[in-house]
Design a protein around this motif. Structure first.
Motif, PDB file in Angstrom:
ATOM      1  N   GLU A   1      -3.378  -5.755  -0.085  1.00 44.78           N
ATOM      2  CA  GLU A   1      -3.300  -4.528   0.578  1.00 44.78           C
ATOM      3  C   GLU A   1      -4.120  -5.172   1.752  1.00 44.78           C
ATOM      4  OE1 GLU A   1      -4.271  -1.329  -0.825  1.00 44.78           O
ATOM      5  OE2 GLU A   1      -2.561  -1.324  -2.361  1.00 44.78           O
TER       6      GLU A   1
ATOM      7  N   ARG B   1       2.376   1.538  -3.059  1.00 43.20           N
ATOM      8  CA  ARG B   1       1.542   2.421  -4.887  1.00 43.20           C
ATOM      9  C   ARG B   1       1.016   4.158  -4.554  1.00 43.20           C
ATOM     10  NH1 ARG B   1      -3.662   3.234  -4.356  1.00 43.20           N
ATOM     11  NH2 ARG B   1      -4.581   1.681  -2.465  1.00 43.20           N
TER      12      ARG B   1
ATOM     13  N   ARG C   1      -7.015  -6.073 -10.255  1.00 44.64           N
ATOM     14  CA  ARG C   1      -7.403  -5.070  -9.275  1.00 44.64           C
ATOM     15  C   ARG C   1      -7.880  -5.784  -8.183  1.00 44.64           C
ATOM     16  NH1 ARG C   1     -10.485  -3.310  -6.310  1.00 44.64           N
ATOM     17  NH2 ARG C   1     -12.172  -4.345  -7.454  1.00 44.64           N
TER      18      ARG C   1
ATOM     19  N   ALA D   1       1.064  -1.391   0.030  1.00 40.37           N
ATOM     20  CA  ALA D   1       0.249   0.095   0.019  1.00 40.37           C
ATOM     21  C   ALA D   1       0.999   1.089  -0.187  1.00 40.37           C
ATOM     22  CB  ALA D   1      -1.183   0.232   0.818  1.00 40.37           C
TER      23      ALA D   1
ATOM     24  N   THR E   1      -3.659   4.595  -8.503  1.00 35.36           N
ATOM     25  CA  THR E   1      -4.405   3.512  -8.165  1.00 35.36           C
ATOM     26  C   THR E   1      -4.631   1.858  -7.874  1.00 35.36           C
ATOM     27  OG1 THR E   1      -5.456   2.988 -10.083  1.00 35.36           O
ATOM     28  CG2 THR E   1      -5.840   4.918  -9.493  1.00 35.36           C
ATOM     29  N   GLN E   2      -4.978   1.360  -7.124  1.00 38.63           N
ATOM     30  CA  GLN E   2      -4.648  -0.380  -7.669  1.00 38.63           C
ATOM     31  C   GLN E   2      -4.986  -0.834  -9.024  1.00 38.63           C
ATOM     32  OE1 GLN E   2      -7.977  -1.703  -5.019  1.00 38.63           O
ATOM     33  NE2 GLN E   2      -6.581  -1.635  -3.005  1.00 38.63           N
TER      34      GLN E   2
ATOM     35  N   ILE F   1      -4.401  -6.954  -5.709  1.00 37.06           N
ATOM     36  CA  ILE F   1      -4.140  -5.605  -5.309  1.00 37.06           C
ATOM     37  C   ILE F   1      -4.556  -5.357  -4.024  1.00 37.06           C
ATOM     38  CG2 ILE F   1      -3.491  -3.213  -5.401  1.00 37.06           C
ATOM     39  CD1 ILE F   1      -1.680  -4.879  -7.240  1.00 37.06           C
ATOM     40  N   SER F   2      -6.315  -5.063  -4.154  1.00 38.86           N
ATOM     41  CA  SER F   2      -6.605  -5.165  -2.708  1.00 38.86           C
ATOM     42  C   SER F   2      -6.932  -6.337  -1.838  1.00 38.86           C
ATOM     43  CB  SER F   2      -8.248  -5.433  -3.378  1.00 38.86           C
ATOM     44  OG  SER F   2      -9.035  -5.282  -2.535  1.00 38.86           O
TER      45      SER F   2
END
Length: 44
Positions: free
Chosen positions: A36, A11, A29, A8, A17-18, A32-33
């Motif tokens: 994080e 980034r 995406r 996080a 952005t993600q 990535i979420s």
């Protein structure tokens, strides 16, 4: 520092952005979420 925090921070420092990070890393995406949130870890 946990991996989720590092991802996080990197980034946010890059100001992306993600979605953009996912595109650059060739993942979704959602991946990535999850990274994080600490729900999963990136494959090495």
């Amino acid at each position: 520092m946990a991996i989720k925090d590092v991802i996080a921070a990197i980034r946010k420092e890059a100001g992306i952005t993600q979605e953009e990070m996912a595109r650059r890393l060739y993942v979704t995406r959602q991946a990535i979420s999850r990274w994080e949130q600490g729900r999963t870890l990136p494959d090495v």
